[in-house]
Design a protein around this motif. Structure first.
Motif, short mmCIF file in Angstrom:
data_model
loop_
_atom_site.label_atom_id
_atom_site.label_comp_id
_atom_site.label_asym_id
_atom_site.label_seq_id
_atom_site.Cartn_x
_atom_site.Cartn_y
_atom_site.Cartn_z
N ASP B 164 -46.29 7.29 -3.64
CA ASP B 164 -47.00 8.06 -4.69
C ASP B 164 -48.58 8.06 -4.14
O ASP B 164 -49.34 8.46 -5.26
CB ASP B 164 -47.03 7.31 -5.92
CG ASP B 164 -45.48 7.66 -6.59
OD1 ASP B 164 -44.86 8.57 -6.14
OD2 ASP B 164 -45.04 7.04 -7.50
N ALA B 192 -44.89 18.92 -10.93
CA ALA B 192 -45.37 18.89 -9.53
C ALA B 192 -44.26 18.88 -8.47
O ALA B 192 -43.20 18.69 -8.95
CB ALA B 192 -45.99 17.42 -9.41
N ALA B 194 -43.22 17.93 -4.50
CA ALA B 194 -44.24 17.34 -3.31
C ALA B 194 -42.97 17.12 -2.14
O ALA B 194 -41.77 16.96 -2.58
CB ALA B 194 -44.65 15.78 -3.63
N ASP B 195 -43.56 16.73 -1.14
CA ASP B 195 -42.51 16.67 0.13
C ASP B 195 -43.08 15.99 1.19
O ASP B 195 -44.42 15.75 1.35
CB ASP B 195 -41.89 18.14 0.56
CG ASP B 195 -40.38 18.01 1.18
OD1 ASP B 195 -40.16 16.93 1.61
OD2 ASP B 195 -40.02 19.15 1.32
N LEU B 208 -44.17 11.17 0.73
CA LEU B 208 -44.74 12.51 0.37
C LEU B 208 -46.00 12.70 0.75
O LEU B 208 -47.19 11.88 0.60
CB LEU B 208 -44.87 12.38 -1.27
CG LEU B 208 -43.48 12.19 -2.13
CD1 LEU B 208 -43.79 12.03 -3.41
CD2 LEU B 208 -42.57 13.16 -1.79
N ALA B 211 -48.45 18.03 -1.57
CA ALA B 211 -48.18 18.25 -3.18
C ALA B 211 -48.85 19.30 -3.65
O ALA B 211 -49.85 19.55 -3.28
CB ALA B 211 -48.25 16.83 -3.71
N GLU B 226 -53.68 20.86 -5.27
CA GLU B 226 -53.06 20.82 -4.05
C GLU B 226 -53.56 19.59 -3.16
O GLU B 226 -54.74 19.45 -3.24
CB GLU B 226 -53.09 22.14 -3.35
CG GLU B 226 -52.96 23.43 -4.14
CD GLU B 226 -53.09 24.52 -3.15
OE1 GLU B 226 -52.87 24.61 -1.93
OE2 GLU B 226 -53.62 25.61 -3.71
N VAL B 322 -42.11 14.79 -10.04
CA VAL B 322 -41.60 14.94 -9.02
C VAL B 322 -39.99 14.34 -8.78
O VAL B 322 -39.19 14.83 -8.37
CB VAL B 322 -42.59 14.53 -7.56
CG1 VAL B 322 -41.50 14.51 -6.22
CG2 VAL B 322 -43.44 15.26 -7.71
#
Lengths: 335, 335, 335, 335
Positions: B164, B192, B194-195, B208, B211, B226, B322
């Motif tokens: 996080d 949100a 995220a990846d 992550l 995002a 962003e 997420v």
């Protein structure tokens, strides 16, 4: 519908023909004349017009209301006179003449015949320049300094550059811009510096490919015009007007709005050709001409024979300043 | 002269120390504390301050008026509490805590002790953001949409990125910006996505690195934040505020004003580091803190413990969104 | 010469008619159909075309090769089907249908009839967007984040805004842009927030005039689309593509290149109307359509019935997300 | 630590004193001298330095390593000579002298004494100009045209403007820029136009408040310098270098990155003061001087006594060109 003929089918002639045929409301391209046998054929066919090698026949044709002159510059003045004498409204690419006396003669012929004569100072029709002039007319006061510049994308053949071309054919645009942005003022003195910097190997043969000129006006404003036959970044035309209440800048080097941010930083494309940069201005100037021809009255502010004459006089004074190494006084007409 | 100690001598600690020592009027850097033996020595010597491995000793020193906390984030909350309990004004880098409860605890400790607590949301002190807020306070109305983004220049080590982090340490800046640009409004819901797109090879280990989050505020405004840990073009921080009477855009990717036009078009340099982009903002935030410490009163609009708590709550709600694949409601405090 | 009929003579119909008649090479506008008696007359007369109140007669006319559908949106799908069944190539303004089933039906009708079907996603033909796509196709990799926004100049009548218009008619453009800039990817989930912020007095009657949506794609990219029915500064359409090697920004708010520096600072004019901003793009899309119609083959990359169907599906998923307060999964087709 | 004294406590002296005291690493401001009783007191007190009315005493003080001369221009040359004779490194604001002979005398005194002499051409230290020079040194070739301009924000008192101030004190900056951007070249001829356009009521008393000059260099380049004592938009300093491979533009009128889009279009703030625009450049030039003083060696590229002499010679040639209405040849030293 105004029936328009085109004289000259070279690079600019072809473009003007296409503009008349496709982008100018109320106009029809009826003929393309080029004395060189066959030269006009493909263009005329593509645009649905008749082709001829005889400009005189075109002017004599009662079915032709107006003519666009895009022949080589040395034929301009005589073609304007011929058009006037045939009662045909005439749009003439710049320069309207090679010498001031010829410009005066052409202007007088048009006046005597009562035809519309408009000259190809296309920047007067470009959005930025037009909007600037509107602001100026709205009361920004007299300018203190005006700058106009023209940088061509290069690739010229020095063997085909006639003497003083940079003044007569390139800087004449900037001179007109200086006048356009200083309405009512008269140029009183010109000083210029020029050299062969792009092709120094041609310096001995008299090539001038880079030039800077300053123009003193009777209202105190100083105009600065710069030109060069080659710019790595393409076709660069900009102007700046600086007066008591404001500074206006016109023109952009940007080809489009795309901005690329990458590992090397920011990059964006530049304009490469006059016909890309001024596409809308070319359409606007011919639209104004066709409108004027339809009503027999020139559009206010459109570049006249007098404008062409005065711009030529100033440009040639600059050429003389270079030769004589001193400022040259001019006794012109107000912008 | 306010006597300031620094806790933490890493990249940001060193920069804050240098800012205090050299660029903040009325401040003197008296000590640098870093528990790692020797870590503070070179920095302290260079800046003319004492070095120590014992933060507690620094806080206990009556010759220290204020402390700048730039230790690793997991120590922040306890250090703020310790500073408060020693009666030392405290500037804490973001995030002020890892969990909301700790942020609340730190905020309450400072309030109870009556010390100034300011948090390192430096964008509030950057010229564009500050000027935008001034316009907003001047009556632009409630925003409809606000955008804030952070793109770091890359080069991170995925093995050292705690879970996080993109929310807690990066987007927390953007969340604070959304709040700063929407004064008086309260976030009510967060969504949100995220990846791991920079390092997809670390996706399975939970990384992550990219995002997007949307924040719905109680006045109808939607905030969009962003972030990405890597941008080829450098350090990219911008914001946009769109409301009934105006759209404001803040931030620039330009490193300087030089523009190069060449054969490939236009190019310009981009900003590469936070300390380049926000150099003046870092100085301004510490100047504001030192002023506040000198008078015992926080500067109006400076980011408070409450601001840090709320930004953390929103950032953590995004992380939860997420994980749970749904919007998460927040019950926060007005900006 | 491709003979084109126009169905619908409203604001956009009139503009498309003028574009066909004057700016598209190889096209001739032969008829304007509008069921409202007299509605098509003035436009048709001005553009030299026949006027009729019967769209069916136009489609049945063997002298009509292609049709441009610019009727109200609720008639689009049936008109596309009718055109297909009459063997007429069809350009349809967006949205191609009000519901996905109708979009599928229209697409299948065109496919079955073997006519060209192109949909009015004009941004694909705007210089910046087209250049961006060329760069993307050249190997920039998959995007991480894409942003597209539309802000209309305002002046709408809330009483005439059908439910979900902001998704179906406005954001559908941005959804297509997200897809266009992420070729090969498929949207998998949509989340949206929308409200009546321009006209909060219409909130109770269900007006949505401001919206933000996020789209998760199967390649990890997140798309963000924003729209509002009113912007004080005019017509604002921009996009940003951010991927591993580059960030591309498209669109500009500038109306021209004139910059005024005065006592109040810098000022410049903004674009106010879609037909000003996208004039060249509208010409380019209709030129592509006329070319395609002439050869019976759609231009690669031109927006197809499938593109229109998928954009509608995503836009409607966003509307549902607002109603249900949760992300909505989509099972679409690759871009 | 380099101990620096300041001579002159006016607007620029105060700013240089503050820069030395607060922003230049390795420097300590030890004294402020101003012959006017009491003038230096407040500044010295604020900056923690001693105040005196006796510049000679400061120069004689062995505890002073270096001196910053910011007295009125007519005292500059003698102060540089005195500093040199006392063995004190000297930074002198521009112009270093009122006449060329004095500039030569000052330069020779510094050389004879072996002290560092640096002149206040601060633009050489501004980011854009410095980056441009780096590119030029990297092989961009000889320029064809160079432009440099200075527009002051106005508010001057014509009664206090000495003759030729616009050349000696304003355009001398631009002349130095032209030389800086044309390394190795020598000015060979100067032409200038000047007038009282801001205050035409002072024309009869010889005021020149607006000027344009062109400088011909021995490598063919033409330099253009423009100046005006008043610009509505603030403090405007920009430059443009145009050569065979590139066009570089330096400087910006933007005060910050905030852009406001509203009903009237786009607006942004402009820079209003030299000390805002060139804050970092002023710090950089004094940092370079302090470094040079510490090592007894001038920084390569820092403006020397020779640079100051040559810039003055060119500026005075321009003034003479205005009086005589003709180009004036110069016989200078290479840049």
């Amino acid at each position: 519908m105004t029936r328009v003929a085109l004289i000259g089918s070279g690079r600019m002639g072809a473009f003007h023909g296409e503009t008349i045929a496709r982008r100018v409301p109320g106009a029809r391209l009826v003929a393309v004349a080029d004395p060189q046998p066959g030269a006009a054929d493909a263009l005329a066919a593509r645009l649905g017009a008749a082709a001829t090698t005889d400009p005189a026949a075109v002017l004599a044709d009662p079915a032709v209301d107006a003519v666009v002159v895009a022949a080589p510059a040395r034929f301009h003045a005589d073609l304007v006179v011929a058009a006037a004498q045939s009662g045909t409204h005439v749009f003439c690419e710049k320069p309207m003449a090679m010498e001031v006396a010829d410009a005066v003669r052409a202007t007088e012929a048009a006046r005597a015949a009562g035809v519309v004569l408009q000259v190809g100072f296309n920047r007067r029709f470009a959005a930025d320049w037009r909007a600037a002039r509107t602001l100026i007319d709205g009361g920004l006061g007299a300018p203190r300094t005006i700058r106009s510049l023209t940088r061509d994308p290069g690739g010229f053949d020095p063997a085909r550059v006639a003497p003083d071309t940079i003044f007569r054919e390139t800087l004449i645009h900037d001179v007109d811009t200086l006048r356009f942005l200083n309405p009512g003022a008269t140029a009183v003195e010109v000083h210029a510096i020029a050299d062969a910097l792009v092709r120094p190997d041609w310096r001995d043969r008299g090539l001038l490919d880079t030039a800077v000129m300053t123009v003193r006006f009777d209202n105190g404003a100083t105009g600065i015009a710069e030109a060069c036959f080659e710019a790595a970044h393409g076709y660069d035309v900009r102007a700046e007007w600086f007066g008591p209440g404001a500074m206006l800048s016109m023109g952009s080097t940007r080809a489009d709005g795309l901005v690329v941010h990458g590992a090397a930083g920011i990059s964006a494309a530049t304009v490469r050709y006059d016909q890309d940069l001024f596409r809308d201005a070319y359409t606007a100037e011919l639209t104004a001409f066709v409108e004027a021809a339809a009503h027999g009255v020139p559009e206010p502010g459109a570049p006249s024979g007098e404008d062409a004459t005065e711009a030529l006089a100033i440009a040639l004074a600059a050429a003389r300043s270079v030769r004589e190494g001193r400022p040259v006084r001019t006794a012109g007409v107000p912008a």
